[in-house]
Structures are given as structure tokens and as C-alpha cells.
Design an enzyme around this catalytic site. Structure first.
Site, PDB file in Angstrom:
ATOM      1  N   CYS A   7     -26.679 -20.905   4.085  1.00 44.16           N
ATOM      2  CA  CYS A   7     -28.201 -21.140   4.280  1.00 44.16           C
ATOM      3  C   CYS A   7     -28.258 -19.448   3.665  1.00 44.16           C
ATOM      4  O   CYS A   7     -27.291 -18.699   3.702  1.00 44.16           O
ATOM      5  CB  CYS A   7     -28.604 -20.280   5.367  1.00 44.16           C
ATOM      6  N   TRP A  45     -28.925 -25.290   3.583  1.00 40.23           N
ATOM      7  CA  TRP A  45     -27.502 -25.770   3.630  1.00 40.23           C
ATOM      8  C   TRP A  45     -27.480 -26.380   4.113  1.00 40.23           C
ATOM      9  O   TRP A  45     -27.402 -25.874   5.705  1.00 40.23           O
ATOM     10  CB  TRP A  45     -26.732 -24.994   3.042  1.00 40.23           C
ATOM     11  N   GLU A  88     -17.252 -30.317  -9.349  1.00 42.90           N
ATOM     12  CA  GLU A  88     -18.206 -30.010  -8.965  1.00 42.90           C
ATOM     13  C   GLU A  88     -19.040 -29.776  -9.631  1.00 42.90           C
ATOM     14  O   GLU A  88     -20.317 -30.157  -9.237  1.00 42.90           O
ATOM     15  CB  GLU A  88     -17.864 -28.442  -7.560  1.00 42.90           C
ATOM     16  N   ASN A  99     -29.027 -18.957   9.561  1.00 44.74           N
ATOM     17  CA  ASN A  99     -27.496 -19.795   9.546  1.00 44.74           C
ATOM     18  C   ASN A  99     -26.490 -19.656  10.025  1.00 44.74           C
ATOM     19  O   ASN A  99     -26.401 -18.529  11.039  1.00 44.74           O
ATOM     20  CB  ASN A  99     -27.491 -18.308   7.934  1.00 44.74           C
ATOM     21  N   GLY A 100     -25.600 -20.761  10.367  1.00 44.92           N
ATOM     22  CA  GLY A 100     -24.210 -21.150  10.524  1.00 44.92           C
ATOM     23  C   GLY A 100     -24.759 -22.607  11.830  1.00 44.92           C
ATOM     24  O   GLY A 100     -25.727 -23.278  11.138  1.00 44.92           O
ATOM     25  N   GLU A 158      -7.364 -26.110 -11.146  1.00 46.51           N
ATOM     26  CA  GLU A 158      -8.748 -25.046 -11.043  1.00 46.51           C
ATOM     27  C   GLU A 158     -10.470 -25.639 -12.034  1.00 46.51           C
ATOM     28  O   GLU A 158     -11.038 -26.220 -12.040  1.00 46.51           O
ATOM     29  CB  GLU A 158      -8.375 -23.395 -11.511  1.00 46.51           C
ATOM     30  N   HIS A 174       6.498 -38.684 -11.295  1.00 48.14           N
ATOM     31  CA  HIS A 174       6.566 -39.486  -9.716  1.00 48.14           C
ATOM     32  C   HIS A 174       5.627 -40.302  -9.578  1.00 48.14           C
ATOM     33  O   HIS A 174       5.722 -40.230  -8.243  1.00 48.14           O
ATOM     34  CB  HIS A 174       7.160 -38.346  -9.161  1.00 48.14           C
ATOM     35  N   ARG A 206     -27.455 -19.546  -1.757  1.00 49.85           N
ATOM     36  CA  ARG A 206     -26.648 -20.073  -0.699  1.00 49.85           C
ATOM     37  C   ARG A 206     -27.103 -21.649  -0.510  1.00 49.85           C
ATOM     38  O   ARG A 206     -26.442 -22.166   1.034  1.00 49.85           O
ATOM     39  CB  ARG A 206     -26.961 -19.557   0.303  1.00 49.85           C
ATOM     40  N   LYS A 227     -22.671 -21.565  -1.907  1.00 48.49           N
ATOM     41  CA  LYS A 227     -22.028 -20.440  -2.653  1.00 48.49           C
ATOM     42  C   LYS A 227     -21.041 -20.126  -1.596  1.00 48.49           C
ATOM     43  O   LYS A 227     -20.010 -19.519  -2.227  1.00 48.49           O
ATOM     44  CB  LYS A 227     -22.891 -19.330  -3.238  1.00 48.49           C
ATOM     45  N   LYS A 259     -13.724 -27.119 -11.347  1.00 45.90           N
ATOM     46  CA  LYS A 259     -15.175 -27.075 -11.891  1.00 45.90           C
ATOM     47  C   LYS A 259     -15.512 -27.847 -11.976  1.00 45.90           C
ATOM     48  O   LYS A 259     -16.426 -28.255 -12.310  1.00 45.90           O
ATOM     49  CB  LYS A 259     -14.600 -26.158 -12.978  1.00 45.90           C
TER      50      LYS A 259
HETATM   51  C1  F6R Z   1     -15.532 -23.199  -6.818  1.00 47.62           C
HETATM   52  C2  F6R Z   1     -15.777 -22.577  -5.368  1.00 47.62           C
HETATM   53  C3  F6R Z   1     -15.230 -22.500  -4.198  1.00 47.62           C
HETATM   54  C4  F6R Z   1     -14.775 -21.094  -4.085  1.00 47.62           C
HETATM   55  C5  F6R Z   1     -14.349 -21.045  -2.178  1.00 47.62           C
HETATM   56  C6  F6R Z   1     -14.332 -19.813  -1.662  1.00 47.62           C
HETATM   57  O1  F6R Z   1     -16.230 -22.779  -7.933  1.00 47.62           O
HETATM   58  O2  F6R Z   1     -16.829 -21.563  -5.936  1.00 47.62           O
HETATM   59  O3  F6R Z   1     -14.109 -23.309  -4.109  1.00 47.62           O
HETATM   60  O4  F6R Z   1     -13.978 -20.363  -4.065  1.00 47.62           O
HETATM   61  O5  F6R Z   1     -15.701 -21.459  -1.265  1.00 47.62           O
HETATM   62  O6  F6R Z   1     -14.875 -19.833  -1.596  1.00 47.62           O
HETATM   63  P1  F6R Z   1     -15.311 -17.300  -1.651  1.00 47.62           P
HETATM   64  O7  F6R Z   1     -14.145 -17.012  -2.458  1.00 47.62           O
HETATM   65  O8  F6R Z   1     -16.071 -16.530  -0.988  1.00 47.62           O
HETATM   66  O9  F6R Z   1     -13.813 -17.215  -0.225  1.00 47.62           O
END
Ligand code: F6R
Length: 615
Positions: free
Chosen positions: A2, A76, A492, A102-103, A485, A508, A27, A610, A489
């Protein structure tokens, strides 16, 4: 998870708080709310959905004028559906105390039951509301707001940042933190609290880190920090080295587009000051001595999501350049295993935010077993650097779009620097070999720029595939984590089925997924790695023979793949280990464009936030 903002000053608090929330919306965007204090009255407004709903509500029903003290929250959801009732702030029975959080408060059910037994009426499904009622009781018992918060914090279990206000104390906003981020912004005649500095960067670049289990009392004329027992705490002030323009879209439709475009500069900034004029690397800020690095006999990398993919690439570089065994672990798995660590194990935690709970818990798990801890982090003042013995900062600047792009590329630069530095101090590569590789690394910003200049066909391709149900990604060696990766992308942002595979694993099992017309993106290693290169060319032929639509990313001038590629995307030729810096970029652009074509908000994908500050 949050976003939290608190303000005490002389400006209209509603404007400061809502502008701050706009910068923290990455966030969480399930709901937003504010609490404001004016003339001894506490007013709250909150709405489910994005911040725009709250803005509209405030425009329809303006808050009391003259409030220069307030706080706001963007949510969130964890406990309770994302509706108006569960939106923060939460108040006690009398409506005179308001709290944002937050938490996760793990013992909230017991606290709630206890409060209900004493006659409190709780109206939401959240864990947070119990805190408002507990504070209300402490204040009724005669405690001032800061002391009331300390008393309540001592009873809470779990992870929390809390910010609270009380109608009877018109000059103070209080905050507390345990395992969740909270920073203080220090202004002239005004002070701020926020989940991260971007919320107040338009007002001040002077900030203060709060430590674990601390309570901060924010007034116009100053800030007092204590531990949960009321003892004065030591705090560290710092200057934020970027300004408000870095946290704005700067003419782009989305932060993600801006952050993709910023990658050449982010890569250059992360290299800055780390390569000496003699080509030797200097990583003094890492705070781990060369002697300690020479003693290391095993490296374990822990991270989540995109940062984990950076860790997977690091493994290839560390093994190749530094000749050290290297394991890479999902932080959320590592902490519940019994890994074999010792004082000579170096655990590297990679986290853009420095606040990811899984990564922090993994670090604590490693600390208990006396490993050396090194963080790779993008956010100054966050928790991870404080929990590690040393840190190497990436200098990506603020990353606001939920999907990580520029932070990933700078994490790659950081792991290359660490691997080469290990090679330098341990003598596993000759000085001239390290020097030559460092020169190639220094040329990467220009190469990334070149990739960005040629992305129009990738965007076109993405738009043409917007109706597809599934896309597969294949790679070998460092191209494998790049494939993971690329798939992450796309999942998400475009909410599509996407999977990354090691190309050699295809036969396999996953090859059964290939059917007529299925788009498969293949990352091809440089021709210089001839065996690896030829193997993947065979893999492309195998899937093409089964009807796949092949989209091939290969280095400039690699004509060998052209006959098997329905679409060929060329990237500049660079050494194998550095190739992820150029092959990842088309995949970012592809996912962003495809998601936009489907009408999705790429900065705020559904269900995500985020920084994941809960386990
Ligand atoms: C994907 C993404 C997430 C973060 C993950 C770790 O695009 O952004 O998978 O990489 O939540 O976040 P950090 O790097 O902040 O620990």
C-alpha cells in the site's frame, strides 16, 4: 504493497496528500482515502478503485477548508474486499482517531475479538481497523497520541507501517514501522511521512530513514523518533539524488514507456564512478573487503520475480568470470529450506525496492547462519541495505511502472560488476581480461540505445498478436532467463498465457504445446558461441516443422537463422554474457505494446503492486 502519505505544514493538506498518493499509486490501486484535521474535527473520505474515484468524491464534496495536517492511503487489498468500507483510513468508534496501514497484522483476529468483547463495533473486514480502536482506548486512558501508538505497536504481530492522527492533537501526525517501509521528508516548516520519497520529492529532497520498530512524531517544527519503548532512536538523514521530474511521465503516455526509454542512461549511471581510469573496478561502497571476498567459497543469490531472473543471469557470469559455485534461489523458497551456509558463503539479495518481504526474510534466514550478505538495491533508505553487510546500488532512478524494466537492466550491470570484481580480486581472470570486458560493458548504453531505435517492427508485431491466447519464449544459456523474463512481462501486462523454457528442455515435454500458428519467440545466442548457437537453430527448425510461428531475436548479421524465422528481430552483436542487456529490451517493448493494444493500463496491471511487502 500500500502507499502511505502523512503531512504537517502550512499548505492545504488535501492537495499535498492527494498529489503524494498519485505518486504512490503504483503501490496499490484497490482504493484510496484521506483523513484531514481542521478546527479539532477529523474528516475522512475514501473510495474503492483508483485514485481518480477519490479525487471525484473530493470534488463533489470538498473537505473542510483550512486543514494543514493530513494523511492518505492507496490500498493493495489483503484483508477484506477492495470496497469503500474496507478502504483506509479506519477510525475508532468515536471517529476521533484515524489510522492507515501497510502490511499485515497477524494477530488481528485475537485483537478484534478482544475489542468486540469490550463493546467496540468494528465495521470493516480489515486487520487495520483493530489498531484504530486500540489507539482510541489508549487515548481515553490518558496517553498522548505518540505514546498510545507505541503501546499499541508493542501488542501487534506481523509487518506494519502505521500512520495515525487524532482530533484532540491538531499538531501531530504519528507513524510507526516494523518490516514495512516508511521514510520521513524534512521540509522548512513542514514535514512528511511516506512509503517512499517520491510522494514528497516535489517539496523536499531531504529525507530520514526510519529503523525497525521505531515511532516517529511529526510536527511542523520538527520530528522526534523513538523505539517502541519510548527511548530516543538514532536516525540517519540523507539527500535524495534525483528530483521531481524523475518521478513524472515527462510526456510519455505511461511510466513504463518512459522507463524503457531511460534504460541507456540507467545502465550508464550504474556504471558511473565504478570503472577507474586504469580500467580497474572500484566498488568501495560495497563495504565488504577484498580479503573477505577472497575467502568466499560459494555464492547464493536470492530474489523474486524479475530480480530473480537477474540472479539467474548472474550465475552464468559469476561461474564463468569468478570461478565460484553459485546457486540462485527464489527468496520465498529459500527461507523455508535448510540451505547449507557458512561464514564463507556470500548471499547476494537482489531487490529493486529493497522492501520485498520474501527477500528480506531470506536475508534474515541467511544471517542466522552467519553468511556474508550483499544487497543489490535501487532504493536508497530502504530496508534491504540496512539488513546486509554491504550494498551495491543500481542507479536506475525511481521505477514507478509496476512491471520492472530499467531496474532489471541495471541489476544486470550490478551483477556483471560484482562478477568481474570478484575475478579481479581473486585473480581468476588476468587484469587485461577484466579490463577488456569492462570496456565492453562500458559500451552497453550505446548498444541499448541502438536497440531502442529499431523497435517499430516489434511494436507492429505486438499489435498483430494481440488476439493470440498464448506465446512461448525459448532461450539457452543466458537466453533462458531472458525467455523467462519475456514471458513474465507478457503475463503481468497482457494477462495472456506465456511461458519461458530452456530450449533444450522443449523435447522433454513442452514441445507438445506447439500447434499450428502458435507464436514462439526464440532468443538466439551470438554466433561466436557456435555449439550453443547451432543447437538453438535446430530447436527453431523443430518447432517450425510443427507449425509454430517463429519470432527470432538474433544478433545483427546472423543470416543463419533467417530461413527459419517468420519474423527476425536483430540486436547489436555483443559478448554472450552481456547479451541479455540487448535481448531483453525487445521483449519489454513487445509486452508493453501488446498489452496497450488490448487496452490495458501497463503502469497498473490488475491484481499487482509494485513492491510486495507481505509474504
Ligand atoms: C515484474 C516485477 C516483479 C518484481 C518482484 C521483486 O515485472 O516487477 O516480479 O521484480 O516483485 O521486486 P523487488 O525487485 O522490488 O524485490
Amino acid at each position: 504493497m500500500c502507499g502511505i502519505v502523512g503531512y504537517v505544514g502550512s499548505k492545504p493538506a488535501v492537495d499535498v496528500v492527494v498529489d503524494g498518493l498519485a505518486r504512490l499509486e503504483y503501490r496499490g490501486y484497490d482504493s484510496a482515502g484521506v483523513a484531514l484535521l481542521a478546527d479539532g474535527e477529523l474528516a475522512t473520505a475514501k473510495r474503492a478503485g483508483k485514485l481518480v474515484n477519490l479525487r471525484n468524491a473530493l470534488a463533489e464534496e470538498p473537505p473542510p477548508a483550512g486543514s494543514t495536517l493530513g494523511m492518505g492511503h492507496t490500498r493493495w487489498a489483503t484483508h477484506g474486499a477492495p470496497n469503500d468500507r474496507n478502504a483506509h483510513p479506519h477510525t475508532g468508534c468515536g471517529g476521533t482517531v484515524a489510522v492507515i496501514h501497510n502490511g499485515i497484522i497477524e494477530n488481528f483476529a485475537a485483537l478484534r475479538a478482544e475489542l468486540e468483547e469490550r463493546g467496540h463495533e468494528l465495521v470493516s473486514d480489515t486487520d487495520t481497523e483493530a489498531v484504530a480502536h486500540l489507539l482510541e482506548e489508549e487515548i481515553k486512558d490518558g496517553a498522548a497520541l505518540p505514546e498510545a501508538l507505541r503501546r499499541v505497536c508493542r501488542r501487534l504481530e506481523g509487518a506494519f507501517t502505521l500512520v495515525a492522527m487524532e482530533a484532540g492533537d491538531p499538531d501531530t501526525v504519528v507513524g510507526a514501522r516494523r518490516n514495512s517501509p516508511l521514510v520521513v521528508g524534512l521540509g522548512e516548516g513542514e514535514n512528511f511521512l511516506a512509503s517512499d520519497v517520491s510522494a514528497f520529492i516535489a517539496h523536499t529532497r531531504n529525507a530520514m530513514e526510519l529503523g525497525q520498530d521505531q515511532v516517529v512524531e511529526l510536527r511542523r517544527d520538527g520530528v522526534t523518533v523513538t523505539d517502541f519503548d519510548g527511548k530516543p532512536a538514532e536516525v540517519k538523514e540523507y539527500h535524495v539524488d534525483w528530483d521531481v521530474s524523475a518521478a513524472e511521465k515527462g510526456g510519455y503516455d505511461y511510466f513504463m514507456l518512459k522507463e524503457i526509454a531511460e534504460q541507456p542512461r540507467a545502465v550508464a549511471d550504474t556504471l558511473l564512478g565504478r570503472i577507474g581510469t586504469d580500467g580497474r573496478l572500484t566498488l568501495d561502497e560495497m563495504r565488504i573487503t577484498d580479503e573477505e571476498l577472497r575467502e568466499v567459497d560459494k555464492i547464493i543469490i536470492v530474489a523474486c520475480g524479475t530480480s530473480y531472473h537477474a540472479g539467474l543471469i548472474a550465475k552464468y557470469a559469476i561461474e564463468h568470470w569468478a570461478g565460484l559455485p553459485c546457486e540462485v534461489e527464489l527468496a520465498s523458497e529459500f527461507r523455508y529450506r535448510d540451505p547449507i551456509l557458512s561464514r564463507t558463503t556470500l548471499v547476494i539479495a537482489i531487490s529493486q525496492s529493497g522492501e520485498t518481504m520474501d527477500a528480506l526474510m531470506a536475508v534474515r534466514h541467511a544471517r542466522e547462519q552467519h553468511a556474508k550478505l550483499l544487497g543489490i538495491c535501487n532504493v536508497n533508505g530502504s530496508t534491504l541495505p540496512r539488513e546486509c553487510d554491504g550494498v551495491l546500488y543500481t542507479h536506475a532512478g525511481p521505477e514507478i511502472a509496476v512491471a520492472s524494466t530499467k531496474a532489471f537492466l541495471t541489476q544486470l550491470v550490478a551483477v556483471y560488476l560484482i562478477a568481474l570484481y570478484l575475478a579481479q580480486v581473486r585473480g581468476t581472470k588476468w587484469g587485461d581480461e577484466v579490463f577488456a570486458m569492462v570496456q565492453l560493458l562500458a559500451a552497453m548504453p550505446e548498444k541499448v540505445e541502438k536497440v531502442l531505435e529499431t523497435m517499430e517492427p516489434v511494436r507492429e508485431l505486438a499489435r498483430s498478436l494481440a488476439g493470440e491466447k498464448s506465446v512461448l519464449f525459448l532461450g539457452r544459456h543466458v537466453g533462458f532467463p531472458v525467455a523467462l523474463e519475456g514471458a513474465l512481462k507478457l503475463k503481468e501486462l497482457a494477462y495472456m498465457h506465456a511461458e519461458g523454457f530452456a530450449a533444450g528442455e522443449l523435447k522433454h515435454g513442452p514441445i507438445a504445446l506447439i500447434e499450428e500458428g502458435l507464436p514462439v519467440i526464440v532468443v538466439v545466442p551470438p554466433r561466436a558461441r557456435d555449439v550453443l548457437h547451432d543447437k538453438i537453430v535446430s530447436n527453431i527448425q523443430e518447432i517450425r516443422a510443427r507449425g509454430a510461428r517463429t519470432i527470432v531475436i538474433a544478433e545483427d548479421g546472423d543470416t543463419s537463422v533467417a530461413p527459419y524465422a517468420d519474423t527476425l528481430i536483430s540486436v547489436p552483436a555483443v559478448p554472450t554474457l552481456l547479451q541479455p542487456l540487448v535481448t531483453t529490451v525487445p521483449l519489454q517493448v513487445f509486452a508493453c505494446e501488446l498489452a496497450t493494444a488490448k487496452g490495458h493500463d501497463v503502469d497498473q496491471p490488475r491484481n499487482l503492486a509494485k513492491s510486495v511487502t507481505v509474504e
